[in-house]
Design an enzyme around this catalytic site. Structure first.
Site, short mmCIF file in Angstrom:
data_model
loop_
_atom_site.label_atom_id
_atom_site.label_comp_id
_atom_site.label_asym_id
_atom_site.label_seq_id
_atom_site.Cartn_x
_atom_site.Cartn_y
_atom_site.Cartn_z
N SER A 143 0.85 -1.20 0.00
CA SER A 143 0.00 0.00 0.00
C SER A 143 0.88 1.24 0.00
O SER A 143 2.10 1.15 0.24
CB SER A 143 -0.89 0.01 1.25
N ASP A 184 -1.20 -1.65 -3.97
CA ASP A 184 -2.56 -1.77 -3.42
C ASP A 184 -3.14 -0.37 -3.20
O ASP A 184 -2.51 0.48 -2.57
CB ASP A 184 -2.44 -2.53 -2.08
N GLY A 186 -10.94 -6.58 1.18
CA GLY A 186 -11.58 -6.71 2.50
C GLY A 186 -11.97 -8.15 2.78
O GLY A 186 -13.05 -8.41 3.32
P1 13P Z 1 -8.64 -6.93 4.91
O1 13P Z 1 -8.64 -5.72 5.76
O2 13P Z 1 -9.95 -7.66 5.01
O3 13P Z 1 -7.49 -7.83 5.16
O4 13P Z 1 -8.54 -6.43 3.38
C1 13P Z 1 -7.29 -6.12 2.83
C2 13P Z 1 -7.40 -5.44 1.50
O5 13P Z 1 -8.42 -5.37 0.88
C3 13P Z 1 -6.17 -4.86 0.97
O6 13P Z 1 -6.40 -4.15 -0.20
O1 G3H Z 2 -6.81 -2.12 2.05
C1 G3H Z 2 -5.85 -1.63 2.62
C2 G3H Z 2 -4.73 -2.48 3.09
O2 G3H Z 2 -5.12 -3.31 4.15
C3 G3H Z 2 -3.53 -1.67 3.39
O3 G3H Z 2 -3.72 -0.91 4.53
O4 G3H Z 2 -3.12 1.44 3.95
O5 G3H Z 2 -3.01 0.61 6.33
O6 G3H Z 2 -1.31 -0.16 4.64
P1 G3H Z 2 -2.73 0.34 4.88
ZN ZN Z 3 -8.32 -3.18 -0.27
#
Ligand code: 13P
Ligand code: G3H
Ligand code: ZN
Length: 309
Positions: free
Chosen positions: A50, A82, A212
């Site tokens: 991310s 991400d 998610g």
């Molecule tokens: P979770 O919070 O359910 O693990 O989802 C992660 C996600 O969608 C990262 O993009």
């Molecule tokens: O969907 C988001 C991911 O779980 C990443 O989370 O932005 O806290 O690294 P973050």
């Molecule tokens: Zn996500």
């Protein structure tokens, strides 16, 4: 073996009725736990980073860690951004060696989402990088993703064909009731499989992504609560629902919160039992093992992508 895109992985996953795990990486122990699990189960793998993780761990360190994992495992690994939220962030990751990026334009209007996504796709495809778009809006709170329940919206199946055709995206993240974080459902867990089915009919053969998708594994929530945490009501997506989605058009399942919970639960328990220890290897070692156990479990029992390399 080098870094690969997700194109081949998704094609085989769609045809085989399974999904590829996309696991979030923030540091070396998390990366090692994930990649050792994938190696032992012979699973193709998406490692995702991310914006927050990139800021925390540094782009170069992350790239080099992933390169090391490829050498150590011999696996095909896709390195994915991400929730990229701007063209500039996506461009920086594409230029810096990622093989896949997500441009999350889901907070914009339909037209602005298309415009932004198309801009990223044109730049990415020119460099051989694939792009995930998002249509619909998931609820939940993470570092860079903060959508209240009232602002969340299911994906409208009537918009998906136009979105995919006009943007040229390679995969599409949809909202069918999952949400980010550890508190996904207040009452009964419910996913709109009717929407997924409708989208699959409208986009036959096209890879769909589920964000998610942590199950918020009760065994780790229990440990956290036992050793000083306070997470009553934490609840994730039941694993049988994820298996069902994987057997349909869902080719990529995103998991982050389950890794965070496993790591944190293990470290909390360690310090409760060994309050005077201070060598990081003593608590990060078991935390890395917990990540590995979770990822193996997901690969074999949820995603079904074991023995696919
Ligand atoms: P979770 O919070 O359910 O693990 O989802 C992660 C996600 O969608 C990262 O993009
Ligand atoms: O969907 C988001 C991911 O779980 C990443 O989370 O932005 O806290 O690294 P973050
Ligand atoms: Zn996500």
């Amino acid at each position: 073996m080098a870094l690969v895109t997700s194109t081949e992985m998704f094609k085989k996953a769609y045809e085989g009725g399974y999904a590829i795990g996309a696991f979030n990486v923030n540091n070396m122990e998390i990366l090692q736990g994930i990649t050792e699990a994938a190696k032992e189960t012979k699973a193709p793998l998406i490692l995702q980073v991310s914006a927050g993780a990139r800021k925390y761990a540094n782009h170069t360190y992350l790239i080099k860690l992933v390169e090391a994992a490829i050498i150590e495992t011999g696996l095909p690994i896709c390195l994915h951004l991400d929730h990229g939220d701007t063209f500039e962030l996506c461009k920086s990751c594409i230029d810096g060696g990622f093989t896949s990026v997500m441009i999350d334009g889901s907070h914009h209007s339909f037209e602005d989402n298309i415009k932004l996504t198309k801009q990223v796709v044109e730049y990415a495809h020119d460099k051989g990088v694939v792009v995930e778009g998002e249509l619909g809006r998931l609820a939940g709170i993470e570092d860079a993703v903060n959508v209240s329940e009232k602002d969340a919206a299911f994906t409208d199946p009537d918009q998906v064909v136009e979105f995919v055709e006009r943007t040229g995206v390679d995969s599409l993240a949809i909202a069918i009731g999952t949400s980010h974080g550890a508190f996904k459902f207040k009452g009964e867990a419910k996913l709109r499989f009717d929407i997924l089915e409708d989208i699959q009919k409208k986009l036959p053969g096209f890879p769909i992504v589920l964000h998610g998708a942590s199950s918020v594994m009760p065994e780790y929530v229990e440990i956290i609560n036992k050793f000083g945490g306070d997470m009553p009501g934490a609840k994730g997506v039941p694993e049988d629902m994820l298996r069902k989605a994987a057997s349909m058009a869902v080719c990529k399942i995103n998991i982050d919160s389950d890794l965070r919970l496993a790591l944190t639960a293990t470290i909390r328990k360690y310090f409760a039992e060994n309050p005077s220890h201070f060598d990081p290897r003593q608590y990060l070692g078991p935390a890395r093992q917990a990540i590995k156990d979770v990822v193996k479990h997901k690969i074999i029992n949820v995603l079904g992508c074991n023995d696919k390399v």
